[in-house]
Design a protein around this motif. Structure first.
Motif, PDB file in Angstrom:
ATOM      1  N   ASP A 114       0.804  -1.225   0.000  1.00 40.10           N
ATOM      2  CA  ASP A 114       0.000   0.000   0.000  1.00 40.10           C
ATOM      3  C   ASP A 114       0.837   1.275   0.000  1.00 40.10           C
ATOM      4  O   ASP A 114       0.342   2.343  -0.360  1.00 40.10           O
ATOM      5  N   ALA A 115       2.127   1.164   0.433  1.00 42.22           N
ATOM      6  CA  ALA A 115       2.981   2.370   0.463  1.00 42.22           C
ATOM      7  C   ALA A 115       3.532   2.708  -0.925  1.00 42.22           C
ATOM      8  O   ALA A 115       3.992   3.827  -1.161  1.00 42.22           O
ATOM      9  N   LEU A 116       3.484   1.755  -1.824  1.00 39.38           N
ATOM     10  CA  LEU A 116       4.119   1.934  -3.140  1.00 39.38           C
ATOM     11  C   LEU A 116       3.363   2.965  -3.974  1.00 39.38           C
ATOM     12  O   LEU A 116       2.127   2.978  -4.001  1.00 39.38           O
ATOM     13  N   ARG A 117       4.117   3.837  -4.676  1.00 41.53           N
ATOM     14  CA  ARG A 117       3.463   4.836  -5.538  1.00 41.53           C
ATOM     15  C   ARG A 117       3.929   4.762  -6.980  1.00 41.53           C
ATOM     16  O   ARG A 117       3.249   5.267  -7.873  1.00 41.53           O
ATOM     17  N   VAL A 118       5.101   4.192  -7.222  1.00 42.17           N
ATOM     18  CA  VAL A 118       5.589   4.123  -8.607  1.00 42.17           C
ATOM     19  C   VAL A 118       6.592   2.979  -8.755  1.00 42.17           C
ATOM     20  O   VAL A 118       7.332   2.682  -7.820  1.00 42.17           O
ATOM     21  N   VAL A 119       6.540   2.342  -9.928  1.00 42.23           N
ATOM     22  CA  VAL A 119       7.525   1.309 -10.265  1.00 42.23           C
ATOM     23  C   VAL A 119       8.290   1.789 -11.491  1.00 42.23           C
ATOM     24  O   VAL A 119       7.681   2.329 -12.425  1.00 42.23           O
ATOM     25  N   VAL A 120       9.605   1.615 -11.485  1.00 38.31           N
ATOM     26  CA  VAL A 120      10.395   1.868 -12.694  1.00 38.31           C
ATOM     27  C   VAL A 120      10.823   0.505 -13.236  1.00 38.31           C
ATOM     28  O   VAL A 120      11.368  -0.316 -12.499  1.00 38.31           O
ATOM     29  N   ASP A 163       0.410  -5.438 -16.348  1.00 42.70           N
ATOM     30  CA  ASP A 163      -0.533  -4.410 -16.787  1.00 42.70           C
ATOM     31  C   ASP A 163      -1.476  -3.995 -15.661  1.00 42.70           C
ATOM     32  O   ASP A 163      -1.921  -2.853 -15.608  1.00 42.70           O
ATOM     33  N   GLN A 164      -1.774  -4.944 -14.766  1.00 41.74           N
ATOM     34  CA  GLN A 164      -2.697  -4.660 -13.662  1.00 41.74           C
ATOM     35  C   GLN A 164      -1.989  -4.017 -12.471  1.00 41.74           C
ATOM     36  O   GLN A 164      -2.620  -3.782 -11.443  1.00 41.74           O
ATOM     37  N   CYS A 165      -0.705  -3.740 -12.582  1.00 38.52           N
ATOM     38  CA  CYS A 165       0.014  -3.110 -11.467  1.00 38.52           C
ATOM     39  C   CYS A 165      -0.779  -1.878 -11.027  1.00 38.52           C
ATOM     40  O   CYS A 165      -1.087  -1.006 -11.847  1.00 38.52           O
ATOM     41  N   PRO A 166      -1.128  -1.787  -9.737  1.00 34.20           N
ATOM     42  CA  PRO A 166      -2.039  -0.713  -9.321  1.00 34.20           C
ATOM     43  C   PRO A 166      -1.437   0.678  -9.338  1.00 34.20           C
ATOM     44  O   PRO A 166      -2.166   1.665  -9.317  1.00 34.20           O
ATOM     45  N   VAL A 167      -0.097   0.769  -9.379  1.00 30.11           N
ATOM     46  CA  VAL A 167       0.529   2.108  -9.412  1.00 30.11           C
ATOM     47  C   VAL A 167       1.183   2.312 -10.769  1.00 30.11           C
ATOM     48  O   VAL A 167       1.496   1.352 -11.477  1.00 30.11           O
ATOM     49  N   LEU A 181       5.415  11.770  -9.848  1.00 30.79           N
ATOM     50  CA  LEU A 181       4.389  10.788  -9.479  1.00 30.79           C
ATOM     51  C   LEU A 181       4.279  10.632  -7.960  1.00 30.79           C
ATOM     52  O   LEU A 181       3.177  10.500  -7.436  1.00 30.79           O
ATOM     53  N   VAL A 182       5.417  10.684  -7.276  1.00 31.18           N
ATOM     54  CA  VAL A 182       5.385  10.522  -5.811  1.00 31.18           C
ATOM     55  C   VAL A 182       4.682  11.714  -5.161  1.00 31.18           C
ATOM     56  O   VAL A 182       4.044  11.579  -4.122  1.00 31.18           O
ATOM     57  N   ALA A 183       4.779  12.899  -5.805  1.00 36.53           N
ATOM     58  CA  ALA A 183       4.156  14.098  -5.220  1.00 36.53           C
ATOM     59  C   ALA A 183       2.635  14.106  -5.386  1.00 36.53           C
ATOM     60  O   ALA A 183       1.937  14.838  -4.678  1.00 36.53           O
ATOM     61  N   ASN A 184       2.122  13.321  -6.305  1.00 40.30           N
ATOM     62  CA  ASN A 184       0.664  13.323  -6.537  1.00 40.30           C
ATOM     63  C   ASN A 184      -0.077  12.566  -5.442  1.00 40.30           C
ATOM     64  O   ASN A 184       0.524  11.751  -4.732  1.00 40.30           O
ATOM     65  N   GLY A 185      -1.366  12.836  -5.342  1.00 42.04           N
ATOM     66  CA  GLY A 185      -2.190  12.120  -4.370  1.00 42.04           C
ATOM     67  C   GLY A 185      -2.087  10.626  -4.647  1.00 42.04           C
ATOM     68  O   GLY A 185      -2.366  10.183  -5.757  1.00 42.04           O
ATOM     69  N   PRO A 186      -1.673   9.823  -3.655  1.00 40.70           N
ATOM     70  CA  PRO A 186      -1.436   8.404  -3.934  1.00 40.70           C
ATOM     71  C   PRO A 186      -2.690   7.652  -4.377  1.00 40.70           C
ATOM     72  O   PRO A 186      -2.631   6.811  -5.281  1.00 40.70           O
ATOM     73  N   LYS A 187      -3.819   7.989  -3.758  1.00 38.93           N
ATOM     74  CA  LYS A 187      -5.057   7.295  -4.139  1.00 38.93           C
ATOM     75  C   LYS A 187      -5.476   7.755  -5.531  1.00 38.93           C
ATOM     76  O   LYS A 187      -5.855   6.939  -6.387  1.00 38.93           O
ATOM     77  N   SER A 208      -3.630   8.832  -7.885  1.00 31.36           N
ATOM     78  CA  SER A 208      -2.721   8.291  -8.885  1.00 31.36           C
ATOM     79  C   SER A 208      -3.149   6.869  -9.278  1.00 31.36           C
ATOM     80  O   SER A 208      -3.236   6.522 -10.470  1.00 31.36           O
ATOM     81  N   ARG A 209      -3.455   6.057  -8.272  1.00 30.44           N
ATOM     82  CA  ARG A 209      -3.915   4.686  -8.555  1.00 30.44           C
ATOM     83  C   ARG A 209      -5.244   4.709  -9.314  1.00 30.44           C
ATOM     84  O   ARG A 209      -5.471   3.940 -10.248  1.00 30.44           O
ATOM     85  N   GLU A 210      -6.153   5.613  -8.872  1.00 29.40           N
ATOM     86  CA  GLU A 210      -7.476   5.666  -9.510  1.00 29.40           C
ATOM     87  C   GLU A 210      -7.380   6.168 -10.952  1.00 29.40           C
ATOM     88  O   GLU A 210      -8.122   5.724 -11.822  1.00 29.40           O
ATOM     89  N   CYS A 211      -6.467   7.135 -11.211  1.00 26.48           N
ATOM     90  CA  CYS A 211      -6.278   7.627 -12.589  1.00 26.48           C
ATOM     91  C   CYS A 211      -5.870   6.483 -13.496  1.00 26.48           C
ATOM     92  O   CYS A 211      -6.370   6.328 -14.615  1.00 26.48           O
TER      93      CYS A 211
END
Ligand SMILES: CC(C)(COP(=O)([O-])OP(=O)([O-])OC[C@H]1O[C@@H](n2cnc3c(N)ncnc32)[C@H](O)[C@@H]1OP(=O)([O-])[O-])[C@@H](O)C(=O)NCCC(=O)NCCSC(=O)C[C@@](C)(O)CC(=O)[O-]
Length: 261
Positions: free
Chosen positions: A47-53, A96-100, A200-206, A208-211
């Motif tokens: 749940d803490a994750l916001r971006v994957v490279v 493809d389904q990665c949530p972040v 991406l980390v600066a954006n709202g985490p929820k 970002s996932r919802e977008c």
């Protein structure tokens, strides 16, 4: 099997997943497919994750399926080939389904199945010298499991041409087609990726996932009355959330948002 990919966590919000078979230009075999599937399955629970490279070691990003592995497969029965192909299709689906959001860092050639990996990324940064190619037809194969992702990333018409011709094309052309979002030089690649990570980390985490989920669910879908009410429901959900309230309050209060965990 574990070192066919490298997974690192520079911060709780960021994961880096690197392909690690540089000697064979990061071609993927069963071990890579299993490792990538497991890594992204684990990351999806975080749940803490916001971006994957997603990146790669060595000179090429990915040369697609390992042709020695495919050669082995050609001795298999149809059912065994089907099961192998299904594992590949399942891996692409899991990624493809990665949530972040996933940023693709394309430092070199991106061929065949490698284009499938690139196409699942939400944001793609590539060095200008990288070559792209849907080479399967040249080998008497099909870009089958990757086709929906590639067609989504660069459009059906361009996919038609490059799938049937198996021509190579440049990162600059991939940029013109909209598949690559940013071009870089080898010297500027990491700085561009780092800037995107920070954005991406600066954006709202929820949000970002919802977008990400929103684009995946509604992209290409006909605009119907049902869709109109579904999109309204989604914005209402996020507006009513703590994150939505904090985002608006911080803007109106002229301060940085304090995103909740
Ligand atoms: C990528 C460039 C341009 C780099 O070109 P380069 O940098 O000049 O490297 P190279 O061609 O000299 O290759 C370096 C080493 O990597 C090996 N290698 C390289 N690629 C592979 C591979 N795929 N599988 C296994 N080994 C591979 C190659 O055999 C060689 O081994 P060495 O001679 O040093 O022992 C070049 O290596 C190349 O053209 N590779 C072949 C790319 C290709 O056509 N891949 C097709 C894969 S089929 C596929 O992905 C099917 C799929 C998944 O789409 C099906 C579906 O969607 O359902």
């Amino acid at each position: 099997m574990s070192n066919v990919i490298d997974v690192s966590r520079p911060s709780p919000h960021v994961a880096k997943v690197w392909l690690n078979r540089p000697d064979v230009r990061n071609a993927f075999n069963d071990d890579v497919i299993a490792a990538l599937t497991a890594a992204f399955t684990d990351l999806a629970q975080d749940d803490a994750l916001r971006v994957v490279v997603l990146g790669a070691h060595g000179k090429a990003f990915c040369a697609g399926a390992d042709l020695n592995w495919m050669k082995t497969m050609s001795g298999y029965s149809w059912d065994e080939n089907r099961a192998d192909a299904q594992r590949l299709a399942d891996m692409l689906w899991t990624l493809d389904q990665c949530p972040v959001p996933v940023i693709g860092r394309i430092q070199g050639d991106c061929y065949a199945g490698g284009m499938g990996l690139a196409a699942i990324c939400d944001v793609l940064v590539a060095v200008e010298g990288a070559t792209f190619c849907l080479s399967e037809a040249r080998l008497g194969l099909l870009p089958a499991t990757i086709s929906p992702y590639v067609a989504r990333a660069m459009g059906v018409q361009a996919s038609r041409r490059y799938m049937v011709t198996a021509e190579r094309f440049s990162a600059v052309r991939a940029h013109e087609l909209g598949m690559v979002h940013e071009l870089a030089t080898p010297d500027t690649l990491d700085a561009k990726v780092d800037d995107l990570v920070a954005t991406l980390v600066a954006n709202g985490p929820k949000a970002s996932r919802e977008c990400k989920r929103l684009v995946r669910d509604v992209g290409g879908v006909p605009i119907t009355e049902a869709l109109r009410s579904e999109t309204a429901r989604r914005i209402a959900d996020i507006r009513a959330s703590d994150e939505g309230r904090e985002g608006l309050a911080s803007f109106l209060g002229k301060r940085q948002p304090n995103w909740l965990p």
